[in-house]
Design a protein around this motif. Structure first.
Motif, PDB file in Angstrom:
ATOM      1  N   ILE A 166     -17.371  10.537  22.007  1.00 18.22           N
ATOM      2  CA  ILE A 166     -16.397   9.575  21.482  1.00 18.22           C
ATOM      3  C   ILE A 166     -16.888   8.147  21.713  1.00 18.22           C
ATOM      4  CG2 ILE A 166     -14.026   8.747  21.626  1.00 18.22           C
ATOM      5  CD1 ILE A 166     -14.408  11.558  20.373  1.00 18.22           C
ATOM      6  N   GLY A 167     -17.511   7.912  22.862  1.00 17.62           N
ATOM      7  CA  GLY A 167     -18.059   6.587  23.133  1.00 17.62           C
ATOM      8  C   GLY A 167     -19.112   6.183  22.116  1.00 17.62           C
ATOM      9  N   LEU A 168     -19.996   7.104  21.769  1.00 17.10           N
ATOM     10  CA  LEU A 168     -21.022   6.812  20.765  1.00 17.10           C
ATOM     11  C   LEU A 168     -20.392   6.562  19.400  1.00 17.10           C
ATOM     12  CD1 LEU A 168     -23.748   9.424  21.783  1.00 17.10           C
ATOM     13  CD2 LEU A 168     -23.966   6.931  21.909  1.00 17.10           C
ATOM     14  N   MET A 169     -19.396   7.359  19.056  1.00 15.49           N
ATOM     15  CA  MET A 169     -18.703   7.165  17.780  1.00 15.49           C
ATOM     16  C   MET A 169     -18.106   5.760  17.692  1.00 15.49           C
ATOM     17  SD  MET A 169     -15.410   9.249  16.232  1.00 15.49           S
ATOM     18  CE  MET A 169     -14.199   8.410  17.294  1.00 15.49           C
ATOM     19  N   LEU A 170     -17.390   5.362  18.727  1.00 12.89           N
ATOM     20  CA  LEU A 170     -16.755   4.044  18.730  1.00 12.89           C
ATOM     21  C   LEU A 170     -17.790   2.923  18.755  1.00 12.89           C
ATOM     22  CD1 LEU A 170     -13.840   4.713  21.249  1.00 12.89           C
ATOM     23  CD2 LEU A 170     -13.694   4.552  18.759  1.00 12.89           C
ATOM     24  N   ALA A 171     -18.867   3.130  19.511  1.00 13.82           N
ATOM     25  CA  ALA A 171     -19.897   2.096  19.611  1.00 13.82           C
ATOM     26  C   ALA A 171     -20.544   1.825  18.260  1.00 13.82           C
ATOM     27  CB  ALA A 171     -20.958   2.511  20.632  1.00 13.82           C
ATOM     28  N   VAL A 172     -20.749   2.889  17.474  1.00 10.13           N
ATOM     29  CA  VAL A 172     -21.340   2.706  16.145  1.00 10.13           C
ATOM     30  C   VAL A 172     -20.319   2.088  15.190  1.00 10.13           C
ATOM     31  CG1 VAL A 172     -22.373   3.863  14.153  1.00 10.13           C
ATOM     32  CG2 VAL A 172     -22.962   4.607  16.471  1.00 10.13           C
ATOM     33  N   GLN A 173     -19.116   2.643  15.164  1.00 15.21           N
ATOM     34  CA  GLN A 173     -18.109   2.149  14.223  1.00 15.21           C
ATOM     35  C   GLN A 173     -17.774   0.678  14.453  1.00 15.21           C
ATOM     36  OE1 GLN A 173     -15.247   5.213  15.208  1.00 15.21           O
ATOM     37  NE2 GLN A 173     -15.342   6.051  13.137  1.00 15.21           N
ATOM     38  N   ARG A 174     -17.583   0.298  15.704  1.00 13.22           N
ATOM     39  CA  ARG A 174     -17.175  -1.070  16.021  1.00 13.22           C
ATOM     40  C   ARG A 174     -18.355  -1.987  16.365  1.00 13.22           C
ATOM     41  NH1 ARG A 174     -12.080  -2.625  16.292  1.00 13.22           N
ATOM     42  NH2 ARG A 174     -13.277  -4.483  15.760  1.00 13.22           N
ATOM     43  N   ARG A 175     -19.578  -1.497  16.178  1.00 12.21           N
ATOM     44  CA  ARG A 175     -20.795  -2.296  16.376  1.00 12.21           C
ATOM     45  C   ARG A 175     -20.848  -2.907  17.784  1.00 12.21           C
ATOM     46  NH1 ARG A 175     -23.860  -4.024  12.399  1.00 12.21           N
ATOM     47  NH2 ARG A 175     -24.122  -6.031  13.449  1.00 12.21           N
ATOM     48  N   ILE A 176     -20.407  -2.163  18.772  1.00 17.81           N
ATOM     49  CA  ILE A 176     -20.297  -2.708  20.127  1.00 17.81           C
ATOM     50  C   ILE A 176     -21.659  -3.120  20.677  1.00 17.81           C
ATOM     51  CG2 ILE A 176     -19.681  -2.139  22.509  1.00 17.81           C
ATOM     52  CD1 ILE A 176     -17.440  -0.349  21.324  1.00 17.81           C
ATOM     53  N   VAL A 177     -22.649  -2.256  20.533  1.00 19.99           N
ATOM     54  CA  VAL A 177     -23.976  -2.560  21.077  1.00 19.99           C
ATOM     55  C   VAL A 177     -24.649  -3.668  20.272  1.00 19.99           C
ATOM     56  CG1 VAL A 177     -26.259  -1.611  21.575  1.00 19.99           C
ATOM     57  CG2 VAL A 177     -24.213  -0.238  22.020  1.00 19.99           C
ATOM     58  N   ALA A 178     -24.554  -3.595  18.955  1.00 18.03           N
ATOM     59  CA  ALA A 178     -25.166  -4.621  18.110  1.00 18.03           C
ATOM     60  C   ALA A 178     -24.545  -5.991  18.379  1.00 18.03           C
ATOM     61  CB  ALA A 178     -25.009  -4.252  16.639  1.00 18.03           C
ATOM     62  N   ASN A 179     -23.228  -6.023  18.553  1.00 15.44           N
ATOM     63  CA  ASN A 179     -22.558  -7.298  18.819  1.00 15.44           C
ATOM     64  C   ASN A 179     -22.900  -7.832  20.205  1.00 15.44           C
ATOM     65  OD1 ASN A 179     -21.433  -7.128  16.308  1.00 15.44           O
ATOM     66  ND2 ASN A 179     -19.376  -6.591  17.008  1.00 15.44           N
ATOM     67  N   ASP A 180     -23.010  -6.937  21.172  1.00  6.38           N
ATOM     68  CA  ASP A 180     -23.435  -7.344  22.513  1.00  6.38           C
ATOM     69  C   ASP A 180     -24.822  -7.984  22.449  1.00  6.38           C
ATOM     70  OD1 ASP A 180     -23.260  -6.824  25.695  1.00  6.38           O
ATOM     71  OD2 ASP A 180     -25.256  -6.271  24.988  1.00  6.38           O
ATOM     72  N   ARG A 181     -25.708  -7.334  21.702  1.00  2.75           N
ATOM     73  CA  ARG A 181     -27.074  -7.858  21.562  1.00  2.75           C
ATOM     74  C   ARG A 181     -27.064  -9.233  20.893  1.00  2.75           C
ATOM     75  NH1 ARG A 181     -28.929  -4.085  18.399  1.00  2.75           N
ATOM     76  NH2 ARG A 181     -29.300  -2.662  20.120  1.00  2.75           N
ATOM     77  N   ASN A 209     -30.362  -1.514  13.632  1.00  2.65           N
ATOM     78  CA  ASN A 209     -29.229  -2.124  14.321  1.00  2.65           C
ATOM     79  C   ASN A 209     -27.961  -1.281  14.242  1.00  2.65           C
ATOM     80  OD1 ASN A 209     -28.896  -4.364  15.958  1.00  2.65           O
ATOM     81  ND2 ASN A 209     -27.821  -5.537  14.390  1.00  2.65           N
ATOM     82  N   GLN A 210     -27.916  -0.355  13.281  1.00  4.00           N
ATOM     83  CA  GLN A 210     -26.714   0.463  13.103  1.00  4.00           C
ATOM     84  C   GLN A 210     -26.802   1.789  13.863  1.00  4.00           C
ATOM     85  OE1 GLN A 210     -29.243   0.236  11.025  1.00  4.00           O
ATOM     86  NE2 GLN A 210     -29.086   1.565   9.220  1.00  4.00           N
ATOM     87  N   VAL A 211     -27.760   1.869  14.782  1.00  2.12           N
ATOM     88  CA  VAL A 211     -27.958   3.077  15.580  1.00  2.12           C
ATOM     89  C   VAL A 211     -27.755   2.743  17.055  1.00  2.12           C
ATOM     90  CG1 VAL A 211     -29.589   4.890  16.223  1.00  2.12           C
ATOM     91  CG2 VAL A 211     -29.607   3.964  13.902  1.00  2.12           C
ATOM     92  N   VAL A 212     -27.010   3.600  17.751  1.00  4.09           N
ATOM     93  CA  VAL A 212     -26.831   3.467  19.199  1.00  4.09           C
ATOM     94  C   VAL A 212     -27.589   4.612  19.865  1.00  4.09           C
ATOM     95  CG1 VAL A 212     -25.180   3.467  21.109  1.00  4.09           C
ATOM     96  CG2 VAL A 212     -24.602   2.325  18.957  1.00  4.09           C
TER      97      VAL A 212
END
Length: 212
Positions: A12-27, A172-175
């Motif tokens: 679920i964490g990976l799903m949310l991270a991709v959908q909401r661009r959490i890692v990309a936005n952090d970067r 960028n769209q991959v976590v």
């Protein structure tokens, strides 16, 4: 089981991270940016789970609050499960916005997520894999991500660990996660306690808590 819960949480964490661009936005913020691409809504979609064993069911329990519909593929339909059954993964992918892979590895499932399945998942689709890298045709996945056949992916497992293709790292769209499904402090403590409990039962002449 602790490991089951931890793997399901990560899915679920990976799903949310991709959908909401959490890692990309952090970067982006760490690099001095502020204006970023719009994310995708995490709730109200159709979530599909390939493999409805213990981990698949644990994922479904967590995914249900986010999903308008739950879909699944398993060896057979599960009357006790509230979701739409699909006999094959291509049909499942075509019906879903998010496809979560939770089936065992082995010859029967090797490269079962191929170019055809990714095409069925579609340009708005997201793939999450917390199972085994062997289930996904990795070159086909890279191509699908590069050309927009699918929207993104959250991956905890890879075909040739610990090697991860540079092409995936560049997207960028991959976590990406280094096979951390069950790797939590709490989970490892529970595993250690279970080992001790089994040893204690064995030497005490009692039934083992988790006999094989």
């Amino acid at each position: 089981a602790p490991a089951t819960d931890d793997v399901a949480d990560l899915a679920i964490g990976l799903m949310l991270a991709v959908q909401r661009r959490i890692v990309a936005n952090d970067r982006a913020v760490r690099n001095g940016g502020w204006q970023v691409d719009l994310a995708r809504r995490a709730s109200g979609g159709r979530i599909g789970i390939f493999g409805l064993g213990r981990i698949g069911r644990a994922i479904a329990k967590r995914a249900a609050p986010f999903a308008r519909e739950l879909h699944y593929t398993a060896r057979s339909a599960k009357p006790d499960f509230e979701g739409v059954f699909h006999a094959d993964i291509a049909s499942l992918a075509a019906a879903c916005d998010v496809l979560i892979i939770a089936a065992p590895g082995g010859e029967a499932t090797s490269h079962i997520v191929d170019a055809g399945v990714l095409t069925a998942l579609g340009e708005d689709g997201i793939l999450v894999n917390i199972a085994r890298g062997s289930l996904v045709d990795e070159p086909a996945l890279v191509a699908a991500l590069q050309d927009g056949t699918i929207a993104g992916a959250g991956l905890d497992v890879f075909a040739d660990e610990p090697a991860v293709p540079d092409a995936l790292k560049a997207l960028n769209q991959v976590v990406l996660s280094p096979h951390q499904g069950s790797a939590t402090v709490d989970g490892r403590a529970a595993m250690a306690a279970l080992v001790v409990a089994n040893l204690d039962a064995h030497f005490g002449g009692r039934p083992l808590p988790t006999a094989l």
